[in-house]
Every structure is written in structure tokens, then in C-alpha cells.
Design a protein around this motif. Structure first.
Motif, PDB file in Angstrom:
ATOM      1  N   ASP A 649       0.799  -1.219   0.000  1.00 44.93           N
ATOM      2  CA  ASP A 649       0.000   0.000   0.000  1.00 44.93           C
ATOM      3  C   ASP A 649       0.837   1.276   0.000  1.00 44.93           C
ATOM      4  O   ASP A 649       0.310   2.364   0.225  1.00 44.93           O
ATOM      5  CB  ASP A 649      -0.951   0.015   1.193  1.00 44.93           C
ATOM      6  N   ALA A 650       2.145   1.154  -0.289  1.00 42.53           N
ATOM      7  CA  ALA A 650       3.001   2.344  -0.295  1.00 42.53           C
ATOM      8  C   ALA A 650       2.592   3.310  -1.406  1.00 42.53           C
ATOM      9  O   ALA A 650       2.530   4.528  -1.208  1.00 42.53           O
ATOM     10  CB  ALA A 650       4.470   1.943  -0.441  1.00 42.53           C
ATOM     11  N   HIS A 651       2.322   2.765  -2.612  1.00 40.11           N
ATOM     12  CA  HIS A 651       1.917   3.640  -3.714  1.00 40.11           C
ATOM     13  C   HIS A 651       0.626   4.373  -3.390  1.00 40.11           C
ATOM     14  O   HIS A 651       0.476   5.569  -3.681  1.00 40.11           O
ATOM     15  CB  HIS A 651       1.735   2.805  -4.996  1.00 40.11           C
ATOM     16  N   ASP A 652      -0.326   3.652  -2.795  1.00 38.47           N
ATOM     17  CA  ASP A 652      -1.609   4.281  -2.461  1.00 38.47           C
ATOM     18  C   ASP A 652      -1.429   5.388  -1.440  1.00 38.47           C
ATOM     19  O   ASP A 652      -2.091   6.435  -1.512  1.00 38.47           O
ATOM     20  CB  ASP A 652      -2.584   3.233  -1.924  1.00 38.47           C
ATOM     21  N   LEU A 653      -0.551   5.170  -0.456  1.00 33.62           N
ATOM     22  CA  LEU A 653      -0.306   6.197   0.557  1.00 33.62           C
ATOM     23  C   LEU A 653       0.252   7.459  -0.087  1.00 33.62           C
ATOM     24  O   LEU A 653      -0.240   8.566   0.166  1.00 33.62           O
ATOM     25  CB  LEU A 653       0.669   5.664   1.610  1.00 33.62           C
ATOM     26  N   ILE A 654       1.278   7.298  -0.913  1.00 29.27           N
ATOM     27  CA  ILE A 654       1.900   8.465  -1.544  1.00 29.27           C
ATOM     28  C   ILE A 654       0.888   9.194  -2.422  1.00 29.27           C
ATOM     29  O   ILE A 654       0.781  10.427  -2.387  1.00 29.27           O
ATOM     30  CB  ILE A 654       3.115   8.031  -2.392  1.00 29.27           C
ATOM     31  N   ALA A 655       0.103   8.430  -3.212  1.00 28.51           N
ATOM     32  CA  ALA A 655      -0.877   9.061  -4.097  1.00 28.51           C
ATOM     33  C   ALA A 655      -1.939   9.816  -3.302  1.00 28.51           C
ATOM     34  O   ALA A 655      -2.323  10.942  -3.666  1.00 28.51           O
ATOM     35  CB  ALA A 655      -1.522   7.990  -4.978  1.00 28.51           C
ATOM     36  N   THR A 656      -2.412   9.210  -2.203  1.00 27.44           N
ATOM     37  CA  THR A 656      -3.455   9.865  -1.398  1.00 27.44           C
ATOM     38  C   THR A 656      -2.927  11.139  -0.756  1.00 27.44           C
ATOM     39  O   THR A 656      -3.616  12.170  -0.735  1.00 27.44           O
ATOM     40  CB  THR A 656      -3.965   8.900  -0.314  1.00 27.44           C
ATOM     41  N   LEU A 657      -1.714  11.077  -0.214  1.00 30.53           N
ATOM     42  CA  LEU A 657      -1.135  12.262   0.421  1.00 30.53           C
ATOM     43  C   LEU A 657      -0.976  13.396  -0.584  1.00 30.53           C
ATOM     44  O   LEU A 657      -1.233  14.569  -0.274  1.00 30.53           O
ATOM     45  CB  LEU A 657       0.210  11.912   1.054  1.00 30.53           C
ATOM     46  N   ARG A 658      -0.544  13.054  -1.791  1.00 34.58           N
ATOM     47  CA  ARG A 658      -0.379  14.089  -2.816  1.00 34.58           C
ATOM     48  C   ARG A 658      -1.724  14.658  -3.245  1.00 34.58           C
ATOM     49  O   ARG A 658      -1.854  15.873  -3.480  1.00 34.58           O
ATOM     50  CB  ARG A 658       0.360  13.501  -4.018  1.00 34.58           C
ATOM     51  N   ASP A 659      -2.732  13.794  -3.349  1.00 37.36           N
ATOM     52  CA  ASP A 659      -4.067  14.284  -3.712  1.00 37.36           C
ATOM     53  C   ASP A 659      -4.601  15.263  -2.678  1.00 37.36           C
ATOM     54  O   ASP A 659      -5.402  16.146  -3.003  1.00 37.36           O
ATOM     55  CB  ASP A 659      -5.028  13.099  -3.853  1.00 37.36           C
TER      56      ASP A 659
END
Length: 846
Positions: A649-659
Motif C-alpha cells: 500500500d506504499a503507492h496508495d499512501l503516496i498518491a493519497t497524500l499528494r491528492d
């Protein structure tokens, strides 16, 4: 020869013949039936003998109470401690008649039959006068005569049924429980009085008051009598805080010092005073019911808040109780003596037999064994330990005796620090809560001003109505909802987050989670799984097997990767020597084998890696993995590529934080090229991903970000993250992290992965949003009510009926808040892109 009887087999999920809980893998068999515990078998047998076997209620609805707890054996050293004079003095309380009371942990209880058996103690053992079992908490309260019965005898009796009696740990926890108990009693009394007052109010509202006569007067006087203890006893906490804040405001000459309980106390007194005067004079309406219900509702909100603060404390208290209270200290002549943990000092050596819990944090001085750290880290796989390996208090020694050199014991151990971490939370209050408290001073001044305005208006319009409308104003503007909004919203949010594996240290940290604009992430164990695996190797297969045989004798992430990849490595190991921070050397089948960093191997062998192996080292680093070299008898033999897989879930975390508009950075002590490779995989700019960073540099970078005006959250798991976690606005320690990271953090995640980070931030947003919504509703309601009262549109009776409405609205808003990812099942996390394989001419995949 007669064939032996076949032993029946049971499905572990089969329900117990008595209580309905799953029988588990080791059921108790009696008369052809399977039971989850010996208590159920005993109760079932007694009912069968009495002829009630077919008609007894099997208590299946209570199956959800206790889970599938299994019987456990008592700790001999812990049982021995129960009879010591020091234990009786420190952990039991005196009662009348020479009796003493003890509150102890009882493991293995899990159903209603267990309650029945345990509470039979006074009838089975002379000297025990009372036994009360708190089933959900696994705590038993005993009243006993120490001159007639020893607690160790009680423990032996309970062990016959598979129950283990253990001392509790942490005296301060009991103090909080006593405060909670007193508040619960006060709340219960308040609701009992409010319920009776409401019954009388229903009669008055239904026409008895309009009819008048002696029955109406009697109902009012009965309500008056019931309301007196409700106000005096139930409302005492509000009056005490209001009086104290008035004194502070007077001394400071600052009305903003007035606590929110001041207008609450004022509203209660006005409502009660007006109703009392109406009862005595026989003129006017009474609203004792509204006053009594409001007091009970406010006390309930305070109790919910206090109880939520205890939840994490109870869990950590129970974890601390898992530690043995005594240990076997090794004396100068190598014999052992039983001593209490607080008698141990740093440097002492204790002996831990197979099957016992390690009593201290320390290093193995003698022996080789495997230990189970599940209670501390959740890791179910036992790890090997040998001389020099670190072990933690609470871990279970599984296979062979160990002698451990003491580094920390009791509340100084990692488990003890967990309890201390929870206790730190008691002083932290969210700024929005402090703002609500300060609002009380402004609010009470505004109410007084409105009361003066109301009196002035009705002095002109109709002087006879002044008292009526001023009383209506003071009643309808009682800020009860303001007092309930913040604690209830934070308590509900914290409780739901805790059930999802997110423990927030304080309400202040909860609010700070909503203000973050920069997130700093550690690499190893945070963005990655923290569990090394062998991705590939290039070179000799024999060298790989020799390296695995050697690494099987040490506890290290790389060693775990090799032993997992080659679980049955052949080779006789006759010498093992670990070189801190570099590698390991030893003799395997008579050959000198070195395993470690390539630069260390180069130094030890006096040669550089051959070109083909050196190329594989560079390819490994370029792929984001760690190169490990193996040399046999002074010659380079193979290169291992060991990788720490990226969390799914690392990619999802980074994407959510950026969003969400947050800046994301990576700070790691790992090799800069490895960190750069990881950042490229996650799409993080190279300038925001730094490797080779020391703990001091991490802290300095976080401080620089804060000085530039950023609100920083740091997520980490290791000792090297502790300084940055403490420096940050919000520090988040991921599950399984080090003691230092746990102590330094504001948020502790007990579930694996990075999704809990997003849950923590969602918890903060939801709690603060709920508080603001509740405060807005309460203020708007009070403003409308005040306008109606000033205009003469509301009578005191209508005001008293309307007064609880805002409180009910606030309670509804708090209880119906929904935290994304906590209250609803999380959507499946898509698998992240798998780490790229290591390019090599002819790699051998492990």
C-alpha cells in the motif's frame, strides 16, 4: 487382542456442549461431549445430575463475551510471589475483621461457566469470603483471611480448571479505575433520580398540573425532593469547577478564565431555583425533570470520555501483567535464587527455563534457544537467539534454558514503557477543546449581558414579566451541549480508531493530524516490509549453502532471509563470530566462511571482488537491494542480493497524500542509491529522497521544515527515527517499531501496512470536524433560543423542555460520526508493482 478405543476427533470450531463457544484444538471431553473448558464440563455434569440437562439454557448468546481463550498454566515464580509479605503489603488492601482484598489477573476465563466456577471459591476454600470475576477484563477480586488461606493455595485450586492467577502491575492504573468507578456511581444515581422525576413529570404534563389540587402539589413536592440530591450530588463536579474558575477569574481580573462549567452550573441553579420557588409558593411552572436529565446526560458524557482514556491503558496494563514478577538470579557460585524484579540491577544475570517468559530486557549471556516475541511485536515466527543476542521482557523462551544479562526490568522494560507512553496522554488536550473552555468565559458574559437586556426591555414593556423572561433566557441558553461536544466527539473518534489499530496519545495529537502539510517517511520497516528476503545470488551454490548454515546461528534480518531461502542448509558449524555492523565469520565443514558487506570482505581477504561479481554488486544496488558478499577460505565465492520488499500500500499512501496537497519526503539511513531507486519507484522527486542520513540529520531536517512554516508528520519505526519523531508536530510509530520510536511518537499503529497512517489522519479530520459542527449547532441553537426568550416568545416551561434538545443533537452528531477506513471496511489495496528483478548474467534464484 481387543482393538483400542478410537479417540473422537472434533472440529476446532465445534461449539461447546454447554456455553456454545468453539471447543478449540484441545477440548475437554466428558460423557461423549466436547467442552471448551473444564468449568463447562463441571457445570454441565452438575446440571445432568440434577436432571436439567435437556432444559438448561446453554448461554449461547454470551459466546461473544470472551472469544476463544485457552487454559494456561500458572507461573510458579508468580504464584510464589503471591505469598510474600511485601506483596500483601503493596498489592492488597485491609478490610474489617483482619481480612484483605486483592485484585488479580486471571487468565483462561472466557464464558459464563467460568464465572460460576470462580465465584464458587468462598464455598470451596476456607478463608476466602468473597470472589467476584470481571469477565471482560479477566480480573478477579478476592476477599480473604491471610491467616487461614494463602493466595498460592487459591492459585493452585484455580489451576485445576486451567486458570492462571497472576499479580497485576502498575499501581497508577488502579487510581484511574477508582475515579472512573466513582463517576459511574454518580452517573447511575443521577439517572435513577432523573428517571423518577421524569415519571412524575409525565403525570403533570398529561393534565394533572392543569387540574390542580392536592395530587398536583404532591407530585411537585415529590419532584422537588428527588431533584435535591440530583443537583447536590450529581451536579457537584460542575459546581466545584465553576466555583474554582470564578475564583481564578476574580484573582486574575480576567473573565476569560471562567470555565465552561460556570454557565452550566448557572443554568442548573436557575432552573432548579425557579422550580423550587414555584413549588413552595404554588405559583408557576416547574421543570425539575429537565434539570435532572441534563445533569445525568452531562455526567454520562464525562464518563464516556474518562472510560475511553482508560481503554488503551487497560490493554497495556494487561500486557505489563504478562511479565513475571520474580526472576531466578544467578549467584556467584552459579546457583539461582528467586528475587523480585525490583531487586535486580543492570548487569545481573537471570536464568530463564524453557517455556517461561523472559522477565527482563537484556542480552543472552549463555545458551542457545528460540524465543517467541508475538506478545511484543505480533511476529508469530520464533527467532533463534544465542550469546550476545538481545531479548525483550515478555518474550517466551521456547526450547532451551538461557541466562540473560539484565539491561532493564519492570516498568523500565519495553512493555513498561508502553504503559508509560499511554499515561503521557492524560495531560494532552486539543486546542479546540481549550478554545471551547475559553468560550465559557465569553459565553457567560454574553448571557449576563442578554439577561440585562431582557430585563431592560421588559421593564418598559411589562415589568411584571421581567423575572419570567429572564429565567427563560438563563434556562434556554444553558451551554450543556458546549460542555458535551468536544469530549464526546474526541472520545468516540479515539475509541473507533483504537479498534482499527490506531492509538493516539492525546486529543492534541488528534487535532494536530488535521494541520499536517508535510509528511516525512522512513524507508526500512515503514515504506518497506522490514523483512529481508533473498532476491537472487550470483556465484557458487555451495557457498550459498555454507553461508545459510552459518547465518542460522545468529539473529539478524539478513540471517533470517538466508535461513528462509535455504531452510535445510547442510554443513557442520564449529565456530561463529559476529562482527558488529560488518558481517559474520565462522568454520563450516572446516572451511573459513565470511558473510557480510562487500567492503568488509575486501578488507578481510585483502582482495577486491572479481569483475563479474563486482558488476552484480552494482546491479543489485541499482535495483534498490542490498549486496551481501560470501568468501570461502579467503576467496570471493558469491554475491547475494537481499531485498526489503516495498509495502503493497506504499503507492496508495503516496498518491493519497499528494491528492490531499501534502508534500512527501523520504529520509533514510540506507544507501543513497537504494533510497533513490525506491523514490523513483514511488514517483518521489530525487531532491525529496535522501539516503545515508544520520538520526541527528533527520531531526535537523525536520526542524528546518518547521522553521520554514511547515507542519510536519514523521512516520518511522526505528531508534534512528526517535529524534525526528519527537521533533515533529506529529510522530507516528508503525507496528513492531523500537522502544525509542514508541516513546517518542504521538500515534502508535498496531496493524501492519501504511493504511493505518491514512486512518489516523482521517480520525483527526473527523473528530475536529465533528467538534466544530457540534459547537456550531449548539451556538446556533442557543442564539435562536436567546432571541426567542428576549422577545418573550418562550416561557420558562418551554425553555426547560427545549433545553435538552441541543444536548441531544450534539450527542447524535458525536455518535454518528463516521471515520473513512475505520467505520467502513477498507477497499482492497491493489498490489504495488513488484520490485524489479536483479539483472545478472546467470543468477540463481533462491
Amino acid at each position: 487382542m481387543e482393538a483400542p478405543a478410537t479417540r473422537p476427533t472434533y472440529d476446532t470450531g465445534e461449539p461447546c456442549a454447554h456455553c456454545g463457544l468453539p471447543v478449540g484444538p484441545r477440548p475437554v471431553e466428558e460423557a461423549g461431549e466436547a467442552f471448551c473448558c473444564s468449568a463447562c464440563a463441571l457445570v454441565r455434569g452438575a446440571l445432568r445430575e440434577a436432571g436439567f440437562a435437556e432444559t438448561v439454557d446453554r448461554l449461547r448468546p454470551l459466546a461473544a463475551t470472551g472469544g476463544n481463550a485457552r487454559p494456561v498454566a500458572p507461573d510458579p515464580l508468580g504464584v510464589r510471589e503471591l505469598d510474600t509479605e511485601r506483596f500483601l503489603e503493596e498489592h492488597t488492601a485491609p478490610l474489617d475483621g483482619g481480612l484483605r482484598e486483592a485484585d488479580l489477573v486471571l487468565d483462561g476465563v472466557h464464558c459464563a461457566a467460568c464465572v460460576w466456577v470462580v465465584e464458587r471459591l468462598p464455598f470451596e476454600m476456607d478463608g476466602v469470603t468473597e470472589a467476584r470475576l470481571d469477565l471482560p477484563r479477566g480480573r478477579v477480586r478476592l476477599a480473604f483471611d491471610p491467616e487461614r488461606v494463602a493466595l498460592s493455595s487459591v492459585a493452585d485450586w484455580l489451576s485445576r480448571f486451567g486458570y492462571a492467577l497472576r499479580p497485576t502491575r502498575g499501581d497508577r492504573q488502579s487510581g484511574r479505575s477508582e475515579a472512573e468507578h466513582q463517576l459511574l456511581v454518580r452517573t447511575g444515581v443521577a439517572w435513577a433520580l432523573a428517571g423518577n422525576v421524569m415519571l412524575l413529570a409525565f403525570a403533570l404534563y398529561s393534565g394533572l398540573d392543569a387540574a390542580g389540587g392536592p395530587f398536583a402539589a404532591a407530585a411537585k413536592w415529590a419532584s422537588f425532593a428527588l431533584a435535591i440530591p440530583a443537583v447536590v450530588y450529581g451536579g457537584a463536579p460542575f459546581f466545584q469547577r465553576a466555583w474554582a474558575s470564578m475564583g481564578m477569574a476574580w484573582r486574575a481580573r480576567d473573565p476569560r478564565r471562567l470555565h465552561l462549567d460556570t454557565p452550566i452550573a448557572l443554568g442548573v441553579l436557575v432552573g432548579f431555583g425557579h422550580s423550587a420557588w414555584a413549588t413552595v409558593t404554588g405559583r408557576g411552572d416547574v421543570w425539575f425533570d429537565s434539570v435532572a436529565v441534563l445533569i445525568a446526560a452531562l455526567l454520562t458524557a464525562r464518563y464516556v470520555q474518562l472510560r475511553s482514556r482508560r481503554l488503551a491503558g487497560d490493554a497495556s496494563e494487561r500486557l505489563l501483567a504478562l511479565l513475571p514478577a520474580m526472576a531466578r538470579r544467578v549467584t556467584d557460585d552459579s546457583s539461582t535464587e528467586a528475587v523480585r524484579l525490583d531487586e535486580l540491577t543492570r548487569g545481573d544475570v537471570v536464568e530463564v527455563s524453557a517455556g517461561e517468559a523472559v522477565p527482563v530486557d537484556g542480552t543472552v549471556a549463555e545458551g542457545e534457544s528460540r524465543v517467541d516475541n508475538a506478545v511484543l511485536t505480533g511476529e508469530s515466527r520464533p527467532i533463534p537467539v544465542t550469546a550476545g543476542a538481545s531479548v525483550a521482557a515478555g518474550a517466551t523462551n521456547l526450547t532451551a534454558p538461557l541466562r540473560v544479562r539484565v539491561e532493564a526490568a519492570g516498568e523500565d522494560s519495553r512493555v513498561g514503557r508502553l504503559l508509560a507512553w499511554v499515561r503521557e496522554a492524560e495531560g494532552g488536550r486539543a486546542p479546540v477543546m481549550l478554545w471551547a473552555d475559553r468560550l465559557g468565559g465569553v459565553f457567560v458574559l454574553a448571557v449576563f449581558a442578554l439577561a440585562a437586556l431582557t430585563a431592560a426591555i421588559w421593564l418598559v414593556v411589562d415589568p411584571s414579566q421581567i423575572g419570567l423572561h429572564v429565567a427563560a433566557l438563563l434556562v434556554i441558553t444553558c451551554p450543556c451541549a458546549l460542555g458535551m461536544a468536544t469530549p464526546l466527539a474526541f472520545a468516540v473518534a479515539a475509541g473507533r480508531a483504537a479498534r482499527a489499530g490506531v492509538f493516539v496519545k492525546s486529543d492534541a495529537a488528534t487535532q494536530a493530524l488535521t494541520e499536517i502539510d508535510t509528511v516525512v517517511l522512513d524507508k526500512t520497516g515503514t515504506l518497506t516490509e522490514g523483512a529481508m528476503r533473498l532476491v537472487a545470488h550470483f556465484g557458487s551454490d555451495d557457498a550459498l549453502e555454507a553461508a545459510a548454515a552459518l547465518e542460522a546461528h545468529v539473529a539478524h534480518p539478513i540471517a533470517s532471509a538466508l535461513t528462509h531461502a535455504v531452510p535445510n542448509a547442510r554443513g557442520e558449524v564449529t565456530r561463529v563470530e559476529a562482527v558488529n555492523g560488518a558481517g559474520i565469520r565462522g568454520l563450516v565443514d572446516g572451511r573459513e566462511v565470511l558473510v557480510g558487506r562487500p567492503d568488509w570482505i575486501a578488507t578481510e581477504t585483502g582482495s577486491t571482488a572479481p569483475a563479474h561479481l563486482d558488476a552484480f554488486v552494482h546491479d543489485t544496488v541499482a535495483a534498490g537491494h542490498t549486496p551481501v558478499a560470501v568468501a570461502c577460505d579467503g576467496a570471493w565465492a558469491t554475491i547475494l542480493s537481499v531485498g526489503d520488499a516495498l509495502r503493497r500500500d506504499a503507492h496508495d499512501l503516496i498518491a493519497t497524500l499528494r491528492d490531499e496537497g501534502k508534500s512527501v519526503r523520504v529520509l533514510s539511513g540506507d544507501h543513497p542509491e537504494t533510497v533513490a531507486r525506491l523514490a523513483e519507484t514511488l514517483g518521489i522527486p530525487e531532491a525529496d529522497a535522501l539516503g545515508g542520513v544520520t538520526p541527528e540529520e533527520k531531526q535537523a531536517i525536520v526542524q528546518e521544515l518547521q522553521e520554514a512554516g511547515h507542519r510536519v508528520m514523521v512516520v518511522g519505526d526505528g531508534v534512528n527515527d526517535a529524534a525526528a519523531l519527537r521533533q515533529s508536530d506529529v510522530g507516528v510509530a508503525v507496528g513492531g517499531g523500537s522502544t525509542a520510536s514508541l516513546v517518542a511518537a504521538d500515534v502508535f499503529l498496531t496493524q501492519p501496512g501504511l493504511a493505518p497512517v491514512l486512518r489516523a489522519m482521517a480520525t483527526g479530520r473527523t473528530a475536529v470536524r465533528t467538534v466544530r459542527r457540534a459547537l456550531a449547532v449548539s451556538l446556533a441553537y442557543n442564539a435562536l433560543g436567546a432571541a426567542a426568550a428576549v422577545g418573550g416568545l418562550v416561557t420558562p416551561l418551554v425553555a426547560a423542555i427545549a433545553m435538552p434538545v441541543s444536548s441531544l443533537l450534539v450527542v447524535t452528531i458525536a455518535l454518528t460520526q463516521r471515520v473513512p477506513g475505520v467505520d467502513a471496511p477498507a477497499s482492497p489495496v491493489p498490489s504495488a508493482t513488484a520490485p524489479r528483478s536483479v539483472p545478472s548474467p546467470t543468477p540463481s534464484l533462491a
